[in-house]
Design a protein around this motif. Structure first.
Motif, PDB file in Angstrom:
ATOM      1  N   ASN A   1       0.830  -1.224   0.000  1.00  0.00           N
ATOM      2  CA  ASN A   1       0.000   0.000   0.000  1.00  0.00           C
ATOM      3  C   ASN A   1       0.857   1.265   0.000  1.00  0.00           C
ATOM      4  N   MET A   2       1.876   1.276  -0.816  1.00  0.00           N
ATOM      5  CA  MET A   2       2.780   2.437  -0.872  1.00  0.00           C
ATOM      6  C   MET A   2       2.705   3.082  -2.258  1.00  0.00           C
ATOM      7  N   ASP A   3       1.484   3.351  -2.723  1.00  0.00           N
ATOM      8  CA  ASP A   3       1.373   3.880  -4.090  1.00  0.00           C
ATOM      9  C   ASP A   3       1.248   5.401  -4.141  1.00  0.00           C
ATOM     10  N   ASP A   4       1.396   6.078  -2.951  1.00  0.00           N
ATOM     11  CA  ASP A   4       1.327   7.547  -2.971  1.00  0.00           C
ATOM     12  C   ASP A   4       2.486   8.155  -2.175  1.00  0.00           C
ATOM     13  N   ILE A   5       3.639   7.601  -2.346  1.00  0.00           N
ATOM     14  CA  ILE A   5       4.807   7.985  -1.546  1.00  0.00           C
ATOM     15  C   ILE A   5       5.782   8.870  -2.347  1.00  0.00           C
ATOM     16  N   SER A   6       6.819   9.362  -1.666  1.00  0.00           N
ATOM     17  CA  SER A   6       7.896  10.119  -2.340  1.00  0.00           C
ATOM     18  C   SER A   6       9.002   9.159  -2.753  1.00  0.00           C
ATOM     19  N   VAL A   7       9.485   9.362  -3.954  1.00  0.00           N
ATOM     20  CA  VAL A   7      10.466   8.434  -4.533  1.00  0.00           C
ATOM     21  C   VAL A   7      11.715   9.205  -4.963  1.00  0.00           C
TER      22      VAL A   7
ATOM     23  N   ASN B   1      14.305  16.399   1.213  1.00  0.00           N
ATOM     24  CA  ASN B   1      13.122  15.621   1.618  1.00  0.00           C
ATOM     25  C   ASN B   1      13.527  14.234   2.078  1.00  0.00           C
ATOM     26  N   LYS B   2      12.566  13.530   2.663  1.00  0.00           N
ATOM     27  CA  LYS B   2      12.761  12.115   3.009  1.00  0.00           C
ATOM     28  C   LYS B   2      11.954  11.296   2.000  1.00  0.00           C
ATOM     29  N   TYR B   3      12.510  10.187   1.586  1.00  0.00           N
ATOM     30  CA  TYR B   3      11.868   9.364   0.565  1.00  0.00           C
ATOM     31  C   TYR B   3      11.454   8.014   1.139  1.00  0.00           C
ATOM     32  N   SER B   4      10.375   7.461   0.581  1.00  0.00           N
ATOM     33  CA  SER B   4       9.921   6.136   1.038  1.00  0.00           C
ATOM     34  C   SER B   4      10.332   5.040   0.065  1.00  0.00           C
ATOM     35  N   LEU B   5      10.763   5.445  -1.119  1.00  0.00           N
ATOM     36  CA  LEU B   5      11.362   4.481  -2.054  1.00  0.00           C
ATOM     37  C   LEU B   5      12.610   5.128  -2.643  1.00  0.00           C
ATOM     38  N   ILE B   6      13.725   4.426  -2.543  1.00  0.00           N
ATOM     39  CA  ILE B   6      14.902   4.810  -3.336  1.00  0.00           C
ATOM     40  C   ILE B   6      15.073   3.710  -4.360  1.00  0.00           C
TER      41      ILE B   6
END
Ligand SMILES: C[S@@+](CC[C@H](N)C(=O)[O-])C[C@H]1O[C@@H](n2cnc3c(N)ncnc32)[C@H](O)[C@@H]1O
Length: 246
Positions: A79-85, A146-151
């Protein structure tokens, strides 16, 4: 003019539509010298999207589609389809363009040290109306705000002493080769990623096929409590590394 044997029927149709007479003769000579056909055609099909390619920027490879397939599945499952990448080493922008089209609520920043790559990536993104923040930056000097939830990264990973085929001789060397036996980028990103990420995050990499065992151990040293997974490509070679931090 006869079709050179290494050109497929479809590529020959595309080339003969684009080039005529003397220009076509020149193109055939270049192909005989291993010049990439994709640069001559000007685009490739990548994950079902038409991605423009240009000399000076790495041509997207088929294996990288696997990185996207696995990453998109993981983001949906978690459920991580609206995160910062953060996408490191964007090249043509093939990774962020596909991610943004498949999961439109992602907020994506893509960096590359190569100005030509950033220019081309912007063109590819605008061709698909994909809003992506492209920045010309060297990852080794980059301090994300920023902080990212996907690198996600398909960095240069070929060891400088590894023998390579003729097909890459016209591609940029700094998109392909890396120090420390090809491991320099992974080590740097894994070592620094905690500063750049939210608590729940995923690190996703394409890796060289002999690098899985070492990188799994390396990742475990920095992330002992996390799930570290190596996935294989269609030829059953270690190809992708995922570090899942929940
Ligand atoms: C293997 S290519 C991948 C390109 C694209 N992501 C793909 O999958 O087709 C690696 C990319 O990393 C970029 N790169 C190399 N060194 C870099 C650095 N120090 N900082 C940022 N990008 C870098 C190269 O310019 C190149 O575009």
């Amino acid at each position: 003019m006869n079709k050179p044997s290494k050109v497929t029927d479809l590529d020959w149709i595309l080339l003969t539509e684009k080039y005529k007479d003397k220009k076509l003769e020149k193109v055939v000579k270049l192909i005989e010298k291993d010049y990439p056909i994709q640069y001559l055609i000007g685009n490739v099909d990548f994950y079902g999207y038409e991605i423009f390619v240009k000399k000076g920027v790495l041509i997207p490879r088929f294996e990288t589609e696997g990185l996207l397939e696995e990453t998109i599945k993981l983001l949906k499952d978690e459920n991580m389809d609206d995160i910062s990448v953060l996408d490191i080493g964007t090249g043509t922008g093939c990774i962020p363009v596909v991610l943004k089209k498949e999961l439109p609520n992602l907020e994506i920043t893509s960096i590359d040290v190569n100005g030509k790559a950033i220019k081309l990536a912007k063109l590819n993104a605008s061709n698909y109306n994909a809003t992506i923040n492209f920045i010309k930056k060297n990852i080794f000097h980059y301090k994300p705000i920023n902080k990212y939830s996907l690198i996600i990264s398909n960095p240069p990973y070929v060891s400088k002493d590894e023998p390579v085929g003729p097909e890459i001789k016209y591609e940029p060397k700094n998109a392909i080769f890396a120090d420390h036996e090809g491991l320099k980028y992974y080590e740097y990103i894994i070592k620094n990623a905690k500063k750049w990420t939210t608590d729940k995050n995923i690190l996703a990499f394409e890796i060289g096929c002999g690098q899985g065992k070492y990188l799994k151990q390396y990742a475990k040293a920095y992330y002992p409590k996390s799930k570290v997974i190596i996935k294989k490509d269609l030829s059953q070679r270690d190809r992708y590394l995922f570090i899942i931090n929940k």
